[in-house]
Every structure is written in C-alpha cells, then in structure tokens.
Motif scaffolding. Structure first.
Motif, PDB file in Angstrom:
ATOM      1  N   ALA A  19     100.679  41.999 154.426  1.00 17.16           N
ATOM      2  CA  ALA A  19     102.063  42.483 154.370  1.00 17.16           C
ATOM      3  C   ALA A  19     102.170  43.872 153.755  1.00 17.16           C
ATOM      4  CB  ALA A  19     102.927  41.495 153.581  1.00 17.16           C
ATOM      5  N   TYR A  20     101.253  44.223 152.851  1.00 18.89           N
ATOM      6  CA  TYR A  20     101.407  45.494 152.138  1.00 18.89           C
ATOM      7  C   TYR A  20     100.190  46.409 152.256  1.00 18.89           C
ATOM      8  CZ  TYR A  20     104.901  42.516 149.846  1.00 18.89           C
ATOM      9  OH  TYR A  20     105.917  41.655 149.593  1.00 18.89           O
ATOM     10  N   TYR A  21      99.043  45.926 151.749  1.00 22.41           N
ATOM     11  CA  TYR A  21      97.900  46.830 151.549  1.00 22.41           C
ATOM     12  C   TYR A  21      97.339  47.400 152.853  1.00 22.41           C
ATOM     13  CZ  TYR A  21      97.792  45.024 146.766  1.00 22.41           C
ATOM     14  OH  TYR A  21      98.116  44.684 145.486  1.00 22.41           O
ATOM     15  N   LEU A  22      97.244  46.564 153.883  1.00 20.38           N
ATOM     16  CA  LEU A  22      96.564  47.024 155.097  1.00 20.38           C
ATOM     17  C   LEU A  22      97.486  47.740 156.085  1.00 20.38           C
ATOM     18  CD1 LEU A  22      94.020  44.109 155.671  1.00 20.38           C
ATOM     19  CD2 LEU A  22      93.745  46.248 154.425  1.00 20.38           C
ATOM     20  N   LYS A  23      98.649  48.143 155.611  1.00 18.26           N
ATOM     21  CA  LYS A  23      99.525  48.971 156.452  1.00 18.26           C
ATOM     22  C   LYS A  23      98.899  50.378 156.540  1.00 18.26           C
ATOM     23  CE  LYS A  23     102.833  45.961 156.948  1.00 18.26           C
ATOM     24  NZ  LYS A  23     103.136  45.375 158.230  1.00 18.26           N
ATOM     25  N   PRO A  24      98.868  50.959 157.733  1.00 22.99           N
ATOM     26  CA  PRO A  24      98.204  52.264 157.893  1.00 22.99           C
ATOM     27  C   PRO A  24      98.570  53.316 156.840  1.00 22.99           C
ATOM     28  CG  PRO A  24      98.855  51.399 160.010  1.00 22.99           C
ATOM     29  CD  PRO A  24      99.400  50.448 158.986  1.00 22.99           C
ATOM     30  N   PRO A  25      99.851  53.486 156.460  1.00 19.66           N
ATOM     31  CA  PRO A  25     100.145  54.532 155.465  1.00 19.66           C
ATOM     32  C   PRO A  25      99.455  54.258 154.126  1.00 19.66           C
ATOM     33  CG  PRO A  25     102.160  53.712 156.478  1.00 19.66           C
ATOM     34  CD  PRO A  25     101.068  52.817 156.924  1.00 19.66           C
ATOM     35  N   GLY A  30      95.342  55.508 150.241  1.00 16.89           N
ATOM     36  CA  GLY A  30      94.294  54.990 149.355  1.00 16.89           C
ATOM     37  C   GLY A  30      92.981  55.726 149.528  1.00 16.89           C
ATOM     38  N   ILE A  31      92.680  56.170 150.743  1.00 20.18           N
ATOM     39  CA  ILE A  31      91.418  56.868 150.990  1.00 20.18           C
ATOM     40  C   ILE A  31      91.576  58.376 150.812  1.00 20.18           C
ATOM     41  CG2 ILE A  31      89.710  57.395 152.797  1.00 20.18           C
ATOM     42  CD1 ILE A  31      90.021  54.494 153.711  1.00 20.18           C
ATOM     43  N   LEU A  32      92.725  58.908 151.226  1.00 23.26           N
ATOM     44  CA  LEU A  32      92.936  60.357 151.118  1.00 23.26           C
ATOM     45  C   LEU A  32      92.973  60.842 149.673  1.00 23.26           C
ATOM     46  CD1 LEU A  32      95.550  61.399 153.831  1.00 23.26           C
ATOM     47  CD2 LEU A  32      93.185  62.156 153.576  1.00 23.26           C
ATOM     48  N   ALA A  36      90.713  63.822 148.306  1.00 26.82           N
ATOM     49  CA  ALA A  36      91.340  65.084 147.899  1.00 26.82           C
ATOM     50  C   ALA A  36      90.785  65.510 146.538  1.00 26.82           C
ATOM     51  CB  ALA A  36      92.853  64.911 147.831  1.00 26.82           C
ATOM     52  N   LEU A  37      90.619  64.540 145.644  1.00 26.42           N
ATOM     53  CA  LEU A  37      90.050  64.831 144.318  1.00 26.42           C
ATOM     54  C   LEU A  37      88.619  65.352 144.440  1.00 26.42           C
ATOM     55  CD1 LEU A  37      91.127  61.872 141.993  1.00 26.42           C
ATOM     56  CD2 LEU A  37      91.581  64.293 141.653  1.00 26.42           C
ATOM     57  N   ILE A  38      87.851  64.638 145.286  1.00 28.21           N
ATOM     58  CA  ILE A  38      86.439  65.020 145.457  1.00 28.21           C
ATOM     59  C   ILE A  38      86.350  66.439 146.001  1.00 28.21           C
ATOM     60  CG2 ILE A  38      84.357  64.561 146.838  1.00 28.21           C
ATOM     61  CD1 ILE A  38      85.107  61.574 146.618  1.00 28.21           C
ATOM     62  N   LEU A  39      87.183  66.737 146.977  1.00 27.42           N
ATOM     63  CA  LEU A  39      87.167  68.068 147.593  1.00 27.42           C
ATOM     64  C   LEU A  39      87.501  69.131 146.552  1.00 27.42           C
ATOM     65  CD1 LEU A  39      86.794  69.464 150.350  1.00 27.42           C
ATOM     66  CD2 LEU A  39      89.283  69.359 150.625  1.00 27.42           C
ATOM     67  N   ALA A  40      88.491  68.823 145.707  1.00 27.65           N
ATOM     68  CA  ALA A  40      88.898  69.770 144.674  1.00 27.65           C
ATOM     69  C   ALA A  40      87.716  70.071 143.747  1.00 27.65           C
ATOM     70  CB  ALA A  40      90.073  69.211 143.879  1.00 27.65           C
ATOM     71  N   PHE A 106      91.905  45.878 147.771  1.00 29.92           N
ATOM     72  CA  PHE A 106      92.328  47.204 148.224  1.00 29.92           C
ATOM     73  C   PHE A 106      91.563  48.300 147.473  1.00 29.92           C
ATOM     74  CE2 PHE A 106      95.345  50.841 148.141  1.00 29.92           C
ATOM     75  CZ  PHE A 106      95.405  51.058 149.506  1.00 29.92           C
ATOM     76  N   GLY A 107      91.448  48.137 146.157  1.00 32.77           N
ATOM     77  CA  GLY A 107      90.735  49.117 145.339  1.00 32.77           C
ATOM     78  C   GLY A 107      89.275  49.223 145.749  1.00 32.77           C
ATOM     79  N   LEU A 108      88.651  48.084 146.050  1.00 32.92           N
ATOM     80  CA  LEU A 108      87.236  48.100 146.418  1.00 32.92           C
ATOM     81  C   LEU A 108      87.012  48.748 147.789  1.00 32.92           C
ATOM     82  CD1 LEU A 108      86.061  44.638 145.020  1.00 32.92           C
ATOM     83  CD2 LEU A 108      85.385  46.898 144.223  1.00 32.92           C
ATOM     84  N   VAL A 109      87.935  48.492 148.712  1.00 34.25           N
ATOM     85  CA  VAL A 109      87.798  49.104 150.051  1.00 34.25           C
ATOM     86  C   VAL A 109      87.822  50.627 149.941  1.00 34.25           C
ATOM     87  CG1 VAL A 109      89.017  49.471 152.243  1.00 34.25           C
ATOM     88  CG2 VAL A 109      88.684  47.152 151.387  1.00 34.25           C
ATOM     89  N   THR A 110      88.793  51.152 149.171  1.00 36.43           N
ATOM     90  CA  THR A 110      88.878  52.615 149.040  1.00 36.43           C
ATOM     91  C   THR A 110      87.651  53.161 148.301  1.00 36.43           C
ATOM     92  OG1 THR A 110      90.209  52.346 147.051  1.00 36.43           O
ATOM     93  CG2 THR A 110      91.407  52.719 149.072  1.00 36.43           C
ATOM     94  N   THR A 111      87.155  52.412 147.303  1.00 34.91           N
ATOM     95  CA  THR A 111      86.005  52.882 146.535  1.00 34.91           C
ATOM     96  C   THR A 111      84.735  52.891 147.390  1.00 34.91           C
ATOM     97  OG1 THR A 111      87.028  51.888 144.604  1.00 34.91           O
ATOM     98  CG2 THR A 111      84.759  52.604 144.353  1.00 34.91           C
ATOM     99  N   VAL A 112      84.588  51.869 148.241  1.00 33.79           N
ATOM    100  CA  VAL A 112      83.402  51.810 149.108  1.00 33.79           C
ATOM    101  C   VAL A 112      83.383  53.008 150.052  1.00 33.79           C
ATOM    102  CG1 VAL A 112      82.371  50.521 151.028  1.00 33.79           C
ATOM    103  CG2 VAL A 112      83.003  49.332 148.934  1.00 33.79           C
TER     104      VAL A 112
END
Lengths: 243, 303
Positions: A19-25, A30-32, A36-40, A106-112
């Motif tokens: 219902a919430y986490y896996l919505k495209p936005p 979560g990944i962007l 963005a931090l890494i790029l900076a 959700f946190g683990l998916v973005t971290t992976v």
C-alpha cells in the motif's frame, strides 16, 4: 496465540509494502536520496569514497527505514486505520513489529542498491558478507524501531518528521559518518556512544574490511540492545494510548 | 458465564483523566438480539464500544463477551467479533477486494475461503462492479458499506455497529437496515448505536439509554414507550392556508385538547382536524433522558 501474532506481523508488513512502500514515487525517492548524497561526496572528495562507504550505508539504512515508516504509522493513526488493526486478533507488540518489518524491508532494499553500486563501482573486495548482512539487518531493526517510537510518540505526520529529523541529523554528524569518532572531542564521543548509528557505522566498517564476528561482537550487541529497547519503548507508548 | 448472553457487563467505568465518560454501567445482551445503545452526543456510547472491543481499557468493572473475559481473553474476543467504527477506516490505497482479503488474512480465514467470502460480500453489498476500485475513490455510501462488509469477512458471532447509517443516502441506509435484519435472522448478535430513533424502534429487540455515562433505562421498545403512557398527546392541524400541526402533551387527553384549542384560539386559526397520538420512542427518549425537544432537534441536526 503466537500463530495469530505471526500471521499478523506477516500480513501487516506485506500490506504496508504494497500500500505504501512499493509505490513508484517512494521507491525512486528511497534510492535517489542516497545516490544524490554519494554523488555529492564523490564530486567533493573522490579519493576518500572508500572511507565514506560505511557511513553512507549507515545513513541510507537510517533514512530508508525511518522516513516512510514514520509517515505510514502517523498517517494510519490519523485516519483511524491503525485502530482497525488494533481491532484484529493480533497483540499490540505484534502489530507494531509488522510495522517495523515493513520499514526494515524498505530500508534494506534501498541500502542493497547503494551497496551494489559501491561494491562494483569502488571494487570493494574481502568483505565479510555474513557479518555485513547481520550488521545491516540489526541496524535496520534498531532504526525501524526508532521510527516506530517516534511515530507513536506524536500525533501528526509533520510532528513525526520534525522529531525524526531532530534525532537523525545530530546522529549523522556525531556518529562517525563524516568525521572519525577518534577525531572528535571526548565529550562528543561520549554522546556518540549513546547513539545507535555509531555502532552501525562501526560494524559496517568492520564488515567491509573483512573483520570477524568476534571483533564486531560488541557493536552487534549494542545494536541488538538498541533495537530491543527502542521497540519496547514504542510498544509501551502505543499501549498507553489504550488508557 | 451464561451461554445465552452475548455480552455481560458489570460496573464498567471509564475515566479520561478527571472526566468520567462511563459510570459503572451494568447490562446484559442476549445472544441473537439486536441491542440498541442510545444516548445523546458524548453520553458514553462509543467509549463503551471501545472498551468492549479492546480499544481502550476500562478503569473499573469487567465484562464477558461471548463467554470470554474482557480483561484476560481479549484476543479470543477480537477473533469472534466484528466492529464497524463510527468512521469508515479501511485502506485508501487498497482496492475494495484487497481490503476484504486483507481483513480475512488478519483474522486467519483460510486462503480459498477468504477469496470466496470477499466475492460474496462484494456482491451482497452491490460493490462487485467496484471490486478493483481503491477505497479512496469509492463514494461515501460505498465506503460505509465496504466497512460493514470488512467486519463480516470472518463470520463474527457478534457485530458492533457504531452509527452505521450516519451520513448515508436513503437507499444505502435502507439496505444496511435490511442487512441488520438478515444478521439477526442468521443468529448474529448486533450491538447498535444510532442517532436515528426510528431506526432503533424498527430494528432493536432491546434498547439501553445512556446519559452522561450512566444507564438510565433498559427495556424493549414497547416497554420504554409504556413508561410514558401515563401522559397523553393531542395533535391538532390548524389552517386555513398554511397548514400546521400543533402537539400538546398533558396528564390526560382532555387537558391536552384544551391546551391545543386554546393555542389555536390565541393564534386565531381554524382547527382543521384533531387526533390523539400514542407515545413514540422519541417521547420515551426525551422523558427518560431528561433532554428537551430542542436538544433532540440539535442532536438530529448534528447527524
């Protein structure tokens, strides 16, 4: 009764993901955000990226688990949907654990995603993978419990975000993400030792360097203790809402 | 515990800080009945439901719900009851079908059965065409109907309905009332709170009246009306052009009629017709709760 709780944890987490986490936005944010931090940092200090990876991974777990979770719980409390879950034959700790597991996933998916880019992009070898996985899971559990505590302690979504930021941003600067702990004044080091991100960054650094479980034992224990205490605080706070 | 009682409440009390919301109420609800729990706004109706469904802990007293102790067996109680809260609070992002299936999952309905139950309930509530529509995009009446359906997925033995028809259009409200009748026929006990006295009069086997947290009456509809039979009401229709009905209640018919005729005389309006009126549930409600007719009108205005 434990079967009821196990079922509740599973389906509440799956429902939240769907219902919430896996919505495209949300996935793209979560990944962007960490990229963005890494790029900076990559543009600013390209030579020091390897040293920054543990801190960036720690930050990604912290923000990935807490950001959406705090919104989800406060939003559901506001519209009465959390009460709907409280009417189901599931204990309060199990209900909350379902919410925590959703945030963790959700946190683990973005971290992976960040980890994969770091490993391939920077050619990180010699990683103690079992330790790294355990470190990420324990960090995600502790931070997700923190997110749950923050969101049951307040009433409104914006209050949850404010309180979460009030805790997260000082942690980012105090817990060895950018500046090594040893380089900080002793008073601040003492404060850092009271914050879970410190142990997350330390154990991630050890795992990436190929350290053993024995070396990282104290950090793992500290993260486990933070997870238990923060979860207990969140469950207790939610239970007081019944009085 | 008496097995023929769906609910047994004993001295149930709830304080919110210094505010006494429910004051030592005791009552029993026989199995298979529609039990009306009526009272003005803020009387303690919703707080009582919240206590009986495990959403808030009583300060004092206890209750048995379907034979289970409220203080120690709340999970068993939750498994056997369905609750329709005052607000329709399903998940906006999930479709009508997914919401029902999720409820089935939470209550441990086997996989195949929950799909069949969801299908059947969607058809029963005339929501089949909207089965793939997110909850957020349903009309208010449809949301209410789906919230009721969600409370029935696990075939509960007892259903709590908190103001189920408030805000519904006439057709939706009528179909919900028909459903309450069907549930009763199926042996399901219904605990109903409503502002609509006509609805309570039509549906309820027994009615409890609660005012300022205290139970002031508990009887059948006829029993409640009989309590105000000692008074007589006369209704006169006055003209000539804009017809208006004047109601007067007094100790006997003659006195009520004299009052009515005197009022017509004072207004210099001809009397077109006269009839005596038996007490309604509203009369009983006003008499027993001590509320004035004006307050009742305000209550209705808030619906």
């Amino acid at each position: 009764m434990w079967q009821d709780d196990l079922r509740g944890i599973t389906y509440i987490a799956l429902k939240d993901l769907r219902a919430y986490y896996l919505k495209p936005p949300n996935i793209s944010w979560g990944i962007l955000f960490p990229f963005a931090l890494i790029l900076a940092f990559a543009l600013r200090q390209p030579g020091e990226m390897r040293d920054l990876v543990p801190g960036l991974l720690g930050m990604t777990v912290l923000f990935g688990t807490t950001s959406m979770e705090a919104i989800v719980i406060t939003f559901e409390r506001r519209i009465g949907a959390l009460e709907r879950l409280m009417l189901a034959p599931v204990s309060l700790p199990a209900l909350l654990l379902g919410k925590v597991v959703g945030g963790m996933a959700f946190g683990l998916v973005t971290t992976v995603a960040v980890l994969a880019v770091a490993v391939v992009g920077l050619g990180l070898w010699g990683i103690n993978w079992p330790l790294l996985i355990l470190a990420l899971v324990l960090s995600a559990t502790a931070f997700s419990a923190l997110g749950a505590f923050v969101s049951v302690a307040v009433r409104e979504v914006f209050e949850a975000q404010t309180l979460a930021n009030f805790i997260r941003f000082p942690m980012v600067f105090l817990c060895g993400v950018f500046v090594p702990l040893a380089a900080m004044p002793s008073g601040l080091q003492l404060v850092a030792r009271c914050l879970p991100l410190t142990y997350a960054v330390e154990v991630l650094r050890e795992a990436l360097a190929g350290a053993t479980f024995w070396t990282a034992g104290a950090d793992l224990l500290a993260l486990g203790a933070f997870a238990v205490v923060l979860f207990a605080l969140a469950a207790r706070t939610l239970a007081t809402r019944l009085d | 515990m008496n097995n023929s009682k769906a609910i047994q409440v004993s001295g149930l009390t709830k304080y919110y800080g210094d505010l006494l919301a429910v004051d030592h109420i005791s009552f029993e609800v026989p199995q298979g009945q529609v039990f009306g729990f009526l009272g003005p706004n803020g009387a303690g109706k919703t707080t009582t439901i919240r206590m009986l469904t495990g959403l808030t802990r009583p300060t004092e007293g206890n209750a048995c719900v379907l034979g289970y102790d409220l203080a120690t067996e709340i999970t068993r109680i939750k498994k056997a009851i369905g609750v329709v809260p005052e607000t329709s609070n399903l998940y906006d992002e999930l479709s009508a079908w997914d919401n029902l299936v999720f409820m089935g999952q939470l209550y441990g309905v086997p996989r195949q059965e929950r799909g069949e139950r969801a299908d059947a309930l969607l058809r029963r509530f005339r929501l089949w065409e909207k089965r793939n529509t997110p909850f957020a995009k349903l009309s208010k009446g449809m949301k209410r109907a789906l919230t009721v359906a969600a409370a029935l997925v696990h075939c509960p033995q007892l259903v709590f309905l908190d103001e189920p028809t408030t805000g519904l259009d006439i057709l939706s409200a009528r179909s919900l009332r028909a459903l309450i009748g069907q549930l009763r026929q199926e042996g399901v006990t219904v605990f109903l709170t409503t502002h609509y006295l006509e609805e309570a009069e039509r549906l309820c086997d027994q009615i409890a009246l609660i005012v300022k947290g205290r139970l002031v009456a508990l009887d059948t509809v006829e029993g409640l009306k009989a309590r105000v039979w000692g008074r007589a009401t006369v209704e006169v229709t006055v003209g000539p052009s804009a017809e208006e009905r004047l109601r007067f209640t007094a100790e006997d018919v003659v006195t009520a009629l004299r009052l009515a005729l005197a009022e017509a005389e004072q207004q210099r309006r001809p009397v077109l017709s006269v009839r005596t009126v038996g007490p309604t549930l509203e009369d009983a409600f006003i008499e027993l709760t001590g509320l004035s007719a004006e307050v009742m009108l305000m209550e209705k205005g808030n619906q």
